[in-house]
Design an enzyme around this catalytic site. Structure first.
Site, PDB file in Angstrom:
ATOM      1  N   LYS A 138      42.176 -45.879   1.214  1.00  0.00           N
ATOM      2  CA  LYS A 138      42.528 -46.576   2.459  1.00  0.00           C
ATOM      3  C   LYS A 138      43.603 -45.770   3.156  1.00  0.00           C
ATOM      4  CE  LYS A 138      41.540 -50.342   4.785  1.00  0.00           C
ATOM      5  NZ  LYS A 138      40.282 -51.096   4.890  1.00  0.00           N
ATOM      6  N   ASP A 178      39.150 -49.843  10.697  1.00  0.00           N
ATOM      7  CA  ASP A 178      39.732 -51.097  10.182  1.00  0.00           C
ATOM      8  C   ASP A 178      40.470 -51.696  11.387  1.00  0.00           C
ATOM      9  OD1 ASP A 178      40.294 -52.619   7.502  1.00  0.00           O
ATOM     10  OD2 ASP A 178      42.245 -52.536   8.449  1.00  0.00           O
TER      11      ASP A 178
HETATM   12  P1  NDP Z   1      40.056 -55.459  14.702  1.00  0.00           P
HETATM   13  O1  NDP Z   1      41.230 -54.661  15.041  1.00  0.00           O
HETATM   14  O2  NDP Z   1      38.754 -55.183  15.353  1.00  0.00           O
HETATM   15  O3  NDP Z   1      40.373 -57.010  14.926  1.00  0.00           O
HETATM   16  C1  NDP Z   1      41.441 -57.642  14.297  1.00  0.00           C
HETATM   17  C2  NDP Z   1      41.562 -59.042  14.843  1.00  0.00           C
HETATM   18  O4  NDP Z   1      42.539 -59.758  14.076  1.00  0.00           O
HETATM   19  C3  NDP Z   1      42.059 -59.077  16.283  1.00  0.00           C
HETATM   20  O5  NDP Z   1      41.574 -60.230  16.917  1.00  0.00           O
HETATM   21  C4  NDP Z   1      43.585 -59.143  16.091  1.00  0.00           C
HETATM   22  O6  NDP Z   1      44.271 -59.714  17.190  1.00  0.00           O
HETATM   23  C5  NDP Z   1      43.686 -60.047  14.885  1.00  0.00           C
HETATM   24  N1  NDP Z   1      44.916 -59.725  14.135  1.00  0.00           N
HETATM   25  C6  NDP Z   1      45.283 -58.519  13.648  1.00  0.00           C
HETATM   26  N2  NDP Z   1      46.487 -58.586  13.050  1.00  0.00           N
HETATM   27  C7  NDP Z   1      46.859 -59.869  13.159  1.00  0.00           C
HETATM   28  C8  NDP Z   1      47.997 -60.579  12.744  1.00  0.00           C
HETATM   29  N3  NDP Z   1      49.006 -59.974  12.082  1.00  0.00           N
HETATM   30  N4  NDP Z   1      48.057 -61.912  13.026  1.00  0.00           N
HETATM   31  C9  NDP Z   1      47.041 -62.522  13.671  1.00  0.00           C
HETATM   32  N5  NDP Z   1      45.937 -61.886  14.101  1.00  0.00           N
HETATM   33  C10 NDP Z   1      45.857 -60.586  13.853  1.00  0.00           C
HETATM   34  O7  NDP Z   1      39.911 -55.370  13.091  1.00  0.00           O
HETATM   35  P2  NDP Z   1      38.647 -55.668  12.188  1.00  0.00           P
HETATM   36  O8  NDP Z   1      37.866 -56.786  12.755  1.00  0.00           O
HETATM   37  O9  NDP Z   1      37.986 -54.388  11.891  1.00  0.00           O
HETATM   38  O10 NDP Z   1      39.362 -56.131  10.817  1.00  0.00           O
HETATM   39  C11 NDP Z   1      39.705 -57.485  10.566  1.00  0.00           C
HETATM   40  C12 NDP Z   1      39.907 -57.694   9.080  1.00  0.00           C
HETATM   41  O11 NDP Z   1      38.688 -57.374   8.376  1.00  0.00           O
HETATM   42  C13 NDP Z   1      40.990 -56.837   8.420  1.00  0.00           C
HETATM   43  O12 NDP Z   1      41.578 -57.561   7.361  1.00  0.00           O
HETATM   44  C14 NDP Z   1      40.194 -55.685   7.849  1.00  0.00           C
HETATM   45  O13 NDP Z   1      40.867 -55.049   6.777  1.00  0.00           O
HETATM   46  C15 NDP Z   1      38.951 -56.412   7.371  1.00  0.00           C
HETATM   47  N6  NDP Z   1      37.776 -55.587   7.174  1.00  0.00           N
HETATM   48  C16 NDP Z   1      37.247 -54.859   8.210  1.00  0.00           C
HETATM   49  C17 NDP Z   1      36.103 -54.110   8.013  1.00  0.00           C
HETATM   50  C18 NDP Z   1      35.430 -53.410   9.133  1.00  0.00           C
HETATM   51  O14 NDP Z   1      34.301 -52.945   8.911  1.00  0.00           O
HETATM   52  N7  NDP Z   1      35.999 -53.322  10.312  1.00  0.00           N
HETATM   53  C19 NDP Z   1      35.481 -54.006   6.676  1.00  0.00           C
HETATM   54  C20 NDP Z   1      36.057 -54.874   5.689  1.00  0.00           C
HETATM   55  C21 NDP Z   1      37.185 -55.601   5.947  1.00  0.00           C
HETATM   56  P3  NDP Z   1      45.096 -58.750  18.194  1.00  0.00           P
HETATM   57  O15 NDP Z   1      44.049 -58.044  18.989  1.00  0.00           O
HETATM   58  O16 NDP Z   1      45.933 -59.672  18.979  1.00  0.00           O
HETATM   59  O17 NDP Z   1      45.901 -57.820  17.327  1.00  0.00           O
END
Ligand code: NDP
Length: 458
Positions: A138, A178
């Site tokens: 990671k 991510d």
């Molecule tokens: P994105 O950046 O596309 O989206 C993240 C979302 O979560 C946004 O809506 C963001 O809001 C919100 N967010 C982020 N940080 C916080 C926080 N501290 N408090 C509240 N809301 C928050 O990321 P992903 O969708 O890719 O990833 C989301 C989760 O899924 C993570 O935990 C990641 O590790 C996990 N994941 C992702 C994979 C992937 O293929 N993308 C694979 C496996 C797991 P804002 O825009 O306001 O920051």
């Protein structure tokens, strides 16, 4: 050799796990998220060590909890006003016994050594569960892409890759996206890697654009995969997504495609969020509006109410768990559901939780769901669809061909069913029938441990 009674074997397993955990905490001070992830996995492995003392003899746990290496580096870049800015970059190459390191890159101000190590550690077991030949890694940076221009994101990302390229490659370490890293950032990283290396090693990154080596259905894979996993859990109790009410936190890559698949299966998704607040739309969310806001315009979720006046926006993202639902899919970030939020969900009749994000429920919340017999799909199983399709992207890059969306989606669906089956079987085998947290940890661990022993002390 003396043979231990089962009570002695249990005590010996417990004390081994506890002593290695204490070592991890001592060696990695002030890394709360890493300790939390290690504890969650370690505790569920006690029954394995009680039956297989050979894992203790090989000191497998201590070997797995120590990353192969952690790289930290300076990332200097120039903002639009001409100021020189400095961020910190990380790559943790945690474990490669099953294959090249594989795991995403996160750009978020909260990124530090503890966060990348917790994510990298979890990734080892998740990748093992997929059944594909990929190790765990990671990376990321404390760079905040929010509010930055395309030019700033490009300059930062190029600087990040100018150091990272030394450590990655299609057969050594293959990063992906991510939080904060989507198609735009992967494109910039790929361009810079290619420029430095002077060749087209398409398999060095996954999540690439479709026009230059990306896989169809990669963008959808984590969200769709999470819903496929929850579908299996629901079916075990004769339930389904059809006509159920669903709440999904976040509005990023994972959330958007979890919403899409849940809607396709006949659910009404009524709420989603970003880090500022959440929207509740009693008629069911309009996904096209959300995609336009988040994928195209990069705006705040609050603006949804301009297009859909019947929806209500509430400041503060944690309030989303007060919205009554049958199924809750936390898809934003770590520790977004604590015990209080879990109890609220339970009080409002939630039947199933699917962790789309990594470690979104803390240990107390998981305990509450398990006590109340709420179906619970842990992240390393429920969100493994993203990395699984990343491995399919690597396979297509190696073969220099591209599968159709339907082919990739069908493989993803099959992989998620198999992961569910592996978790159920492992839980049953060790006397924890129905406990998918224990099942996922054990199934993921055993394969890595056996491969590590086969490869000797390295
Ligand atoms: P994105 O950046 O596309 O989206 C993240 C979302 O979560 C946004 O809506 C963001 O809001 C919100 N967010 C982020 N940080 C916080 C926080 N501290 N408090 C509240 N809301 C928050 O990321 P992903 O969708 O890719 O990833 C989301 C989760 O899924 C993570 O935990 C990641 O590790 C996990 N994941 C992702 C994979 C992937 O293929 N993308 C694979 C496996 C797991 P804002 O825009 O306001 O920051």
């Amino acid at each position: 050799m003396t043979t231990l009674t089962s009570a002695q074997a249990q005590t010996s397993a417990e004390s081994y796990v506890q002593s290695v955990y204490e070592n991890v905490v001592r060696r990695n001070p002030h890394e709360a998220e890493f300790h939390q992830a290690v504890k969650e996995i370690f505790d569920s492995l006690v029954p394995v060590f009680a039956v297989h003392p050979e894992y203790i003899e090989h000191n497998i746990l201590e070997r797995i909890a120590e990353p192969d290496r952690v790289v930290t580096f300076r990332v200097p870049w120039v903002d639009d006003e001409g100021n020189v800015r400095v961020n910190r970059g990380f790559r943790v190459q945690f474990n490669s016994v099953l294959g090249p390191y594989k795991g995403g890159i996160r750009f978020h101000p909260s990124v530090n050594a503890s966060i990348v190590k917790f994510l990298g550690f979890e990734q080892i077991f998740k990748n093992s569960l997929t059944g594909q030949p990929i190790g765990g890694g990671k990376g990321g940076s404390d760079f905040d892409p929010k509010g930055k221009s395309d030019g700033e994101v490009m300059r930062f990302t190029q600087s990040f890759m100018t150091e990272l390229y030394k450590y990655i490659g299609p057969d050594t370490d293959v990063p992906a996206g991510d939080i904060g890293v989507g198609a735009r950032e992967i494109g910039f990283m790929f361009g810079q890697y290619k420029r430095i290396r002077g060749g087209n090693e398409a398999g060095v990154l996954t999540g690439k654009g479709i026009g230059y080596g990306g896989s169809l259905a990669r963008k959808e894979a984590t969200g769709y995969g999470c819903v496929y996993f929850v579908q299996e859990m629901l079916a075990s109790r004769g339930l389904s997504f059809r006509d159920s009410t669903v709440v999904v936190s976040g509005s990023g890559n994972v959330s958007i495609y979890a919403i899409e698949k849940a809607q396709q299966l006949g659910a009404k998704v009524v709420a989603c969020s970003d880090s500022d607040g959440y929207i509740y739309d009693p008629d069911g969310l309009d996904l096209e509006t959300i995609k336009q806001l988040k994928e195209v315009e990069r705006k705040r979720i609050k603006e949804y109410t301009l297009a859909r006046p019947q929806a209500v926006y509430t400041e503060g993202c944690s309030g989303i768990w007060s919205v009554p639902s049958d199924i809750a899919l936390p898809c934003a970030t770590q520790n977004e559901i604590d015990e209080q939020a879990a109890l609220l969900l339970i009080e409002n009749g939630v039947k199933a939780i699917g962790e789309g994000a990594n470690m979104p429920c803390n240990l107390e919340a998981i305990g509450a769901f398990q006590r109340e017999d709420v179906l619970f799909g842990p992240a390393k199983a429920a969100n493994a669809g993203g990395v699984a399709v990343s491995a399919l992207e690597m396979a297509q890059n190696s073969m220099r061909l591209a599968w159709t969306f339907e082919e990739v989606d069908a493989k993803l669906h099959e992989i998620m069913r198999n992961i569910y089956g592996r978790c159920v079987d492992a839980a049953e085998r060790y006397g924890y029938s129905g406990n998918l947290v224990v099942g996922a940890n054990i199934a993921g661990f055993v394969k890595v441990a056996d491969a590590a022993i086969a490869q000797g002390v390295v």
